[in-house]
Design a protein around this motif. Sequence first.
Motif, PDB file in Angstrom:
ATOM      1  N   LEU A 104      -7.045   4.870  -0.717  1.00 11.51           N
ATOM      2  CA  LEU A 104      -6.808   3.393  -0.239  1.00 11.51           C
ATOM      3  C   LEU A 104      -7.998   2.804  -1.284  1.00 11.51           C
ATOM      4  CD1 LEU A 104      -6.864   3.605   3.429  1.00 11.51           C
ATOM      5  CD2 LEU A 104      -5.142   2.486   2.095  1.00 11.51           C
ATOM      6  N   ARG A 105      -9.078   3.426  -1.667  1.00  6.62           N
ATOM      7  CA  ARG A 105     -10.046   2.678  -2.444  1.00  6.62           C
ATOM      8  C   ARG A 105      -9.533   2.377  -3.945  1.00  6.62           C
ATOM      9  NH1 ARG A 105     -16.049   4.915  -1.113  1.00  6.62           N
ATOM     10  NH2 ARG A 105     -16.103   4.399   0.782  1.00  6.62           N
ATOM     11  N   GLU A 106      -8.414   3.232  -4.345  1.00  8.04           N
ATOM     12  CA  GLU A 106      -7.822   2.992  -5.595  1.00  8.04           C
ATOM     13  C   GLU A 106      -6.755   1.985  -5.665  1.00  8.04           C
ATOM     14  OE1 GLU A 106      -5.995   6.419  -7.246  1.00  8.04           O
ATOM     15  OE2 GLU A 106      -7.604   7.752  -6.717  1.00  8.04           O
ATOM     16  N   GLN A 107      -6.349   1.524  -4.501  1.00  4.23           N
ATOM     17  CA  GLN A 107      -5.414   0.406  -4.170  1.00  4.23           C
ATOM     18  C   GLN A 107      -6.057  -0.904  -3.826  1.00  4.23           C
ATOM     19  OE1 GLN A 107      -1.567   1.754  -2.444  1.00  4.23           O
ATOM     20  NE2 GLN A 107      -2.962   3.393  -1.459  1.00  4.23           N
ATOM     21  N   LEU A 108      -7.247  -0.687  -3.180  1.00  4.06           N
ATOM     22  CA  LEU A 108      -7.813  -1.838  -2.621  1.00  4.06           C
ATOM     23  C   LEU A 108      -9.215  -2.078  -3.100  1.00  4.06           C
ATOM     24  CD1 LEU A 108      -6.673  -1.453   0.874  1.00  4.06           C
ATOM     25  CD2 LEU A 108      -5.697  -2.895  -0.481  1.00  4.06           C
ATOM     26  N   ASP A 109      -9.926  -3.225  -3.060  1.00  5.04           N
ATOM     27  CA  ASP A 109     -11.174  -3.351  -3.461  1.00  5.04           C
ATOM     28  C   ASP A 109     -12.063  -3.208  -2.435  1.00  5.04           C
ATOM     29  OD1 ASP A 109     -13.380  -3.958  -5.214  1.00  5.04           O
ATOM     30  OD2 ASP A 109     -13.201  -6.231  -4.617  1.00  5.04           O
ATOM     31  N   LEU A 110     -12.032  -1.885  -1.944  1.00  6.74           N
ATOM     32  CA  LEU A 110     -12.931  -1.516  -0.795  1.00  6.74           C
ATOM     33  C   LEU A 110     -14.333  -0.729  -1.404  1.00  6.74           C
ATOM     34  CD1 LEU A 110     -10.130   0.334   1.657  1.00  6.74           C
ATOM     35  CD2 LEU A 110     -11.292  -2.326   1.961  1.00  6.74           C
ATOM     36  N   ASP A 111     -15.383  -1.304  -0.829  1.00  7.32           N
ATOM     37  CA  ASP A 111     -16.524  -0.539  -1.095  1.00  7.32           C
ATOM     38  C   ASP A 111     -17.006   0.335   0.346  1.00  7.32           C
ATOM     39  OD1 ASP A 111     -17.678  -2.315   0.999  1.00  7.32           O
ATOM     40  OD2 ASP A 111     -18.646  -3.575  -0.659  1.00  7.32           O
ATOM     41  N   SER A 112     -18.149   0.962   0.184  1.00  6.12           N
ATOM     42  CA  SER A 112     -18.586   1.671   1.394  1.00  6.12           C
ATOM     43  C   SER A 112     -18.860   0.900   2.798  1.00  6.12           C
ATOM     44  CB  SER A 112     -19.744   2.555   1.359  1.00  6.12           C
ATOM     45  OG  SER A 112     -19.978   2.793  -0.037  1.00  6.12           O
ATOM     46  N   MET A 113     -19.299  -0.495   2.658  1.00  3.89           N
ATOM     47  CA  MET A 113     -19.387  -1.130   3.772  1.00  3.89           C
ATOM     48  C   MET A 113     -17.977  -1.672   4.299  1.00  3.89           C
ATOM     49  SD  MET A 113     -22.516  -1.264   4.556  1.00  3.89           S
ATOM     50  CE  MET A 113     -22.307  -2.210   5.710  1.00  3.89           C
ATOM     51  N   ASP A 114     -17.094  -1.932   3.564  1.00  2.00           N
ATOM     52  CA  ASP A 114     -15.663  -2.302   4.086  1.00  2.00           C
ATOM     53  C   ASP A 114     -15.269  -1.107   4.823  1.00  2.00           C
ATOM     54  OD1 ASP A 114     -15.668  -4.548   2.669  1.00  2.00           O
ATOM     55  OD2 ASP A 114     -14.872  -3.955   1.028  1.00  2.00           O
ATOM     56  N   PHE A 115     -15.502   0.167   4.280  1.00  2.00           N
ATOM     57  CA  PHE A 115     -14.797   1.343   4.813  1.00  2.00           C
ATOM     58  C   PHE A 115     -15.329   1.528   6.498  1.00  2.00           C
ATOM     59  CE2 PHE A 115     -14.685   5.925   5.744  1.00  2.00           C
ATOM     60  CZ  PHE A 115     -13.380   5.920   5.619  1.00  2.00           C
ATOM     61  N   ILE A 139       0.929  -1.152  -0.110  1.00  2.00           N
ATOM     62  CA  ILE A 139      -0.121  -0.074  -0.060  1.00  2.00           C
ATOM     63  C   ILE A 139       1.059   1.237   0.092  1.00  2.00           C
ATOM     64  CG2 ILE A 139      -1.565   1.472   1.355  1.00  2.00           C
ATOM     65  CD1 ILE A 139      -2.914  -1.216   2.206  1.00  2.00           C
ATOM     66  N   LYS A 140       0.577   2.098  -0.806  1.00  2.00           N
ATOM     67  CA  LYS A 140       1.428   3.432  -1.011  1.00  2.00           C
ATOM     68  C   LYS A 140       0.780   4.399  -0.100  1.00  2.00           C
ATOM     69  CE  LYS A 140       2.547   2.527  -5.773  1.00  2.00           C
ATOM     70  NZ  LYS A 140       1.800   1.307  -5.923  1.00  2.00           N
ATOM     71  N   ASP A 141       1.431   5.290   0.589  1.00  2.00           N
ATOM     72  CA  ASP A 141       0.710   6.191   1.496  1.00  2.00           C
ATOM     73  C   ASP A 141       0.020   7.457   1.048  1.00  2.00           C
ATOM     74  OD1 ASP A 141       1.994   4.900   3.722  1.00  2.00           O
ATOM     75  OD2 ASP A 141       3.625   6.034   4.026  1.00  2.00           O
ATOM     76  N   ASP A 186     -15.590  13.198   9.469  1.00  2.00           N
ATOM     77  CA  ASP A 186     -13.964  13.110   9.526  1.00  2.00           C
ATOM     78  C   ASP A 186     -13.595  11.884   8.415  1.00  2.00           C
ATOM     79  OD1 ASP A 186     -13.386  15.110  11.058  1.00  2.00           O
ATOM     80  OD2 ASP A 186     -12.965  13.704  12.844  1.00  2.00           O
ATOM     81  N   TYR A 187     -14.423  11.031   7.822  1.00  2.00           N
ATOM     82  CA  TYR A 187     -14.177  10.223   6.886  1.00  2.00           C
ATOM     83  C   TYR A 187     -13.235  10.316   5.965  1.00  2.00           C
ATOM     84  CZ  TYR A 187     -17.732   7.092   9.270  1.00  2.00           C
ATOM     85  OH  TYR A 187     -18.376   6.355  10.276  1.00  2.00           O
ATOM     86  N   PRO A 188     -13.438  11.466   5.426  1.00  2.00           N
ATOM     87  CA  PRO A 188     -12.446  11.925   4.226  1.00  2.00           C
ATOM     88  C   PRO A 188     -11.174  11.971   4.401  1.00  2.00           C
ATOM     89  CG  PRO A 188     -14.585  13.269   4.012  1.00  2.00           C
ATOM     90  CD  PRO A 188     -14.671  12.425   5.257  1.00  2.00           C
ATOM     91  N   ARG A 189     -10.952  12.248   5.759  1.00  2.00           N
ATOM     92  CA  ARG A 189      -9.517  12.048   6.375  1.00  2.00           C
ATOM     93  C   ARG A 189      -8.725  10.844   6.409  1.00  2.00           C
ATOM     94  NH1 ARG A 189      -9.522  16.215  11.318  1.00  2.00           N
ATOM     95  NH2 ARG A 189      -7.021  15.996  10.825  1.00  2.00           N
ATOM     96  N   LEU A 190      -9.677   9.727   6.205  1.00  2.00           N
ATOM     97  CA  LEU A 190      -9.091   8.443   6.151  1.00  2.00           C
ATOM     98  C   LEU A 190      -8.899   7.874   4.744  1.00  2.00           C
ATOM     99  CD1 LEU A 190     -11.360   6.994   8.900  1.00  2.00           C
ATOM    100  CD2 LEU A 190      -9.023   7.897   9.107  1.00  2.00           C
ATOM    101  N   ALA A 191      -8.768   8.829   3.649  1.00  2.00           N
ATOM    102  CA  ALA A 191      -8.757   8.282   2.272  1.00  2.00           C
ATOM    103  C   ALA A 191      -7.359   7.863   1.872  1.00  2.00           C
ATOM    104  CB  ALA A 191      -8.823   9.675   1.609  1.00  2.00           C
ATOM    105  N   THR A 192      -6.347   8.333   2.421  1.00  2.00           N
ATOM    106  CA  THR A 192      -5.028   7.785   2.042  1.00  2.00           C
ATOM    107  C   THR A 192      -4.429   6.943   3.455  1.00  2.00           C
ATOM    108  OG1 THR A 192      -3.754   9.729   2.598  1.00  2.00           O
ATOM    109  CG2 THR A 192      -4.519   9.579   0.069  1.00  2.00           C
ATOM    110  N   MET A 193      -3.208   6.222   3.137  1.00  2.00           N
ATOM    111  CA  MET A 193      -2.906   5.767   4.512  1.00  2.00           C
ATOM    112  C   MET A 193      -2.113   6.823   4.950  1.00  2.00           C
ATOM    113  SD  MET A 193      -2.124   3.134   6.550  1.00  2.00           S
ATOM    114  CE  MET A 193      -2.689   1.586   5.484  1.00  2.00           C
ATOM    115  N   ALA A 194      -1.485   7.991   4.486  1.00  2.00           N
ATOM    116  CA  ALA A 194      -0.839   8.894   5.110  1.00  2.00           C
ATOM    117  C   ALA A 194      -1.852   9.593   5.845  1.00  2.00           C
ATOM    118  CB  ALA A 194       0.154   9.843   3.994  1.00  2.00           C
ATOM    119  N   SER A 195      -2.900  10.035   5.395  1.00  3.34           N
ATOM    120  CA  SER A 195      -4.102  10.838   6.069  1.00  3.34           C
ATOM    121  C   SER A 195      -4.382  10.223   7.117  1.00  3.34           C
ATOM    122  CB  SER A 195      -5.179  11.274   4.998  1.00  3.34           C
ATOM    123  OG  SER A 195      -5.796  10.283   4.584  1.00  3.34           O
TER     124      SER A 195
END
Length: 83
Positions: free
Chosen positions: A33-44, A27-29, A63-72
């Motif tokens: 995350l949704r671009e790198q992994l097969d995550l849907d809204s329920m997974d999130f 996983i790139k920081d 605050d959910y948008p603040r969890l968009a990338t590993m770095a964030s």
Amino acid sequence: MLSNAEVRTKVLDIIADIALDDDVTGIKDEVALREQLDLDSMDFLDIVMELKKRHKIEVPQEDYPRLATMASCVEYLAPKFNQ
């Protein structure tokens, strides 16, 4: 006091348990995350629930948008882990 690397590992552990078919080791920081992994809204939502269950960390919906990338995720969660 957890380091950013330790926070990242804890988040990766949760993601690995939810995204069972995905390889989380590369996983790139800075990439969403949704671009790198097969995550849907329920997974999130599962990730957010696991943060609460395992680490007693509440993430308000606004605050959910603040969890968009590993770095964030690490930037947002590190102070919460260290409270």
